[in-house]
Design a protein around this motif. Structure first.
Motif, PDB file in Angstrom:
ATOM      1  N   SER A   1     -27.698 -38.257  -3.806  1.00 52.73           N
ATOM      2  CA  SER A   1     -27.438 -38.640  -2.420  1.00 52.73           C
ATOM      3  C   SER A   1     -26.254 -39.617  -2.412  1.00 52.73           C
TER       4      SER A   1
ATOM      5  N   VAL B   1     -25.476 -43.518   3.210  1.00 50.51           N
ATOM      6  CA  VAL B   1     -26.400 -43.038   4.252  1.00 50.51           C
ATOM      7  C   VAL B   1     -26.935 -44.179   5.123  1.00 50.51           C
ATOM      8  N   VAL B   2     -26.752 -45.433   4.675  1.00 48.03           N
ATOM      9  CA  VAL B   2     -27.200 -46.574   5.486  1.00 48.03           C
ATOM     10  C   VAL B   2     -26.013 -47.402   5.995  1.00 48.03           C
TER      11      VAL B   2
ATOM     12  N   GLU C   1     -33.278 -50.280  -0.225  1.00 46.02           N
ATOM     13  CA  GLU C   1     -33.607 -48.943   0.265  1.00 46.02           C
ATOM     14  C   GLU C   1     -34.408 -48.995   1.558  1.00 46.02           C
TER      15      GLU C   1
ATOM     16  N   TYR D   1     -31.600 -45.433   8.042  1.00 48.16           N
ATOM     17  CA  TYR D   1     -30.447 -44.543   7.999  1.00 48.16           C
ATOM     18  C   TYR D   1     -29.453 -44.938   9.093  1.00 48.16           C
TER      19      TYR D   1
ATOM     20  N   PRO E   1     -23.129 -42.845  11.617  1.00 45.64           N
ATOM     21  CA  PRO E   1     -22.521 -42.655  10.292  1.00 45.64           C
ATOM     22  C   PRO E   1     -20.997 -42.755  10.370  1.00 45.64           C
TER      23      PRO E   1
ATOM     24  N   THR F   1     -21.171 -38.324   5.579  1.00 46.11           N
ATOM     25  CA  THR F   1     -22.358 -39.188   5.582  1.00 46.11           C
ATOM     26  C   THR F   1     -23.437 -38.636   6.493  1.00 46.11           C
TER      27      THR F   1
ATOM     28  N   ILE G   1     -27.209 -37.716   5.127  1.00 44.55           N
ATOM     29  CA  ILE G   1     -28.452 -38.264   5.683  1.00 44.55           C
ATOM     30  C   ILE G   1     -29.458 -37.135   5.888  1.00 44.55           C
TER      31      ILE G   1
ATOM     32  N   GLU H   1     -30.668 -35.782   2.454  1.00 47.74           N
ATOM     33  CA  GLU H   1     -31.639 -36.632   1.766  1.00 47.74           C
ATOM     34  C   GLU H   1     -33.010 -36.527   2.432  1.00 47.74           C
ATOM     35  N   LYS H   2     -33.049 -36.531   3.752  1.00 46.31           N
ATOM     36  CA  LYS H   2     -34.325 -36.405   4.461  1.00 46.31           C
ATOM     37  C   LYS H   2     -35.017 -35.098   4.085  1.00 46.31           C
TER      38      LYS H   2
ATOM     39  N   ARG I   1     -29.076 -42.695  -5.048  1.00 44.53           N
ATOM     40  CA  ARG I   1     -27.978 -43.093  -4.175  1.00 44.53           C
ATOM     41  C   ARG I   1     -26.941 -43.914  -4.950  1.00 44.53           C
TER      42      ARG I   1
END
Length: 345
Positions: A116, A120-121, A132, A136, A140, A145, A149, A152-153, A171
């Motif tokens: 990932s 993403v954050v 972590e 999210y 973005p 990005t 996101i 990854e979900k 990540r």
């Protein structure tokens, strides 16, 4: 002579194994005695005992052929973040990942490790020692990005303890190292064109840059810790060098190491960001008639002028992670690997 595989080690597939990170991962897996196959859209190298499958991520039948007898999958495939091809990001990161998950489940694959991204954050504002637990990004910084996101979900939600399909997401942030086709070549090209004279902001912003061997180490640790009773199942983990450095100090060390002058002159961050935003809007409005790409996009300015570094504490606690190569050593090895990019070469 064929490499002997330890009886306890099963066959793994590296999706995206022809890429920068993927190839380093393949090489390390071989060193550790794994039986390795690669699935990618292209094959750009050969290694003894590695089987290559060329195919499209969205072609489930091609994936099923590559997944025969595979128990562990590393999914590293992704277009480069610098690309502006939205359709490609959607196809690879979302549609392709959905197909990979389906094919893995149909093939009886037990473990999946996703590459990932810490971005993403990230929304373009400071993140200092981010965990972590950060949400999210709602806004973005780019389409790459946005699709990461969703990707990854999808992978973390695919974790199913009942069927035994175990997933985890790694990540990394700011990957660099030998054979990197992005960071160093682009940096040198920019310097050769005389466009690396300016520092955006006051130059004190701290950023994570992660040597590729440490990213590989994090992936393999995750795969080996990924068991039914493990706390890492269905979770994401930051993997960095755990040595935040000033963004412009890092850039300067690479440039000076290759014989180019370091950036010297400062430009106010808000001024450059506003200018980049204006040029981006102008390019958008003119796109039907004229096509041009500004050197500095709002995303690049944000990456160069804000703090964004992340905590590895969860990876240390749950996976026993610690970097295997220091930042200083990683920079040295990287610079030495690009003799053809030195000033005057």
């Amino acid at each position: 002579m064929a490499t002997r595989v330890r009886p306890s080690v099963k066959k793994c597939l590296v999706i995206g194994g022809s890429g920068f990170l993927g190839r380093h991962l393949v090489e390390k897996l071989l060193d550790r005695g794994y039986a390795v196959s690669v699935f990618d859209i292209r094959q750009n190298y050969e290694l003894p005992n590695v089987i290559f499958y060329q195919g499209d991520l969205c072609d489930k039948q091609a994936l099923l052929s590559a997944l025969k007898d595979v128990s562990l999958v590393f999914h590293c495939a992704s277009p480069a973040p610098a690309s502006d091809n939205r359709e490609l990001f959607e196809r690879v990161n979302i549609q392709g990942t959905g197909t990979v998950i389906q094919a893995c489940k149909e093939s009886g694959v037990k473990k999946m490790v996703l590459t990932s991204s810490a971005s993403v954050v990230f929304e373009g504002t400071d993140i200092k020692n981010g965990t972590e637990g950060l949400p999210y990004a709602k806004k973005p910084i780019d389409y790459y990005t946005q699709t990461k996101i969703k990707q990854e979900k999808m992978v973390l939600e695919a974790y199913d303890s009942e069927s035994g399909f175990l997933t985890v997401a790694i990540r990394p942030h700011g990957i660099f190292g030998p054979r990197d086709p992005q960071l160093v070549p682009i940096l040198v090209d920019t310097a050769r064109r005389g466009k690396m004279k300016f520092i955006i902001g006051d130059g004190t912003n701290l950023v994570d840059f992660t040597f590729v061997e440490n990213v590989v180490h994090g992936h393999i640790l995750a795969a080996e810790r990924l068991k039914a009773d493990s706390p890492i199942c269905g979770k994401a983990y930051h993997i960095t060098n755990d040595e935040p450095i000033r963004f412009w100090d890092f850039m300067s060390e690479i440039l000076v190491g290759l014989g180019y002058p370091a950036p010297r002159y400062h430009l106010p961050y808000l001024f450059v960001y506003g200018l980049a935003l204006l040029l981006w809007l102008l390019a958008l409005l003119c796109s039907p008639l004229i096509s041009f790409k500004p050197t500095f996009t709002p995303m690049r300015v944000a990456l160069a002028g804000t703090h964004h570094y992340y905590s590895c504490e969860r990876a240390k606690e749950d996976m026993g992670y610690s970097p295997v190569v220091t930042l200083k050593e990683g920079i040295k090895r990287t610079v030495e690997s690009y003799p053809h990019l030195r000033q005057g070469a």
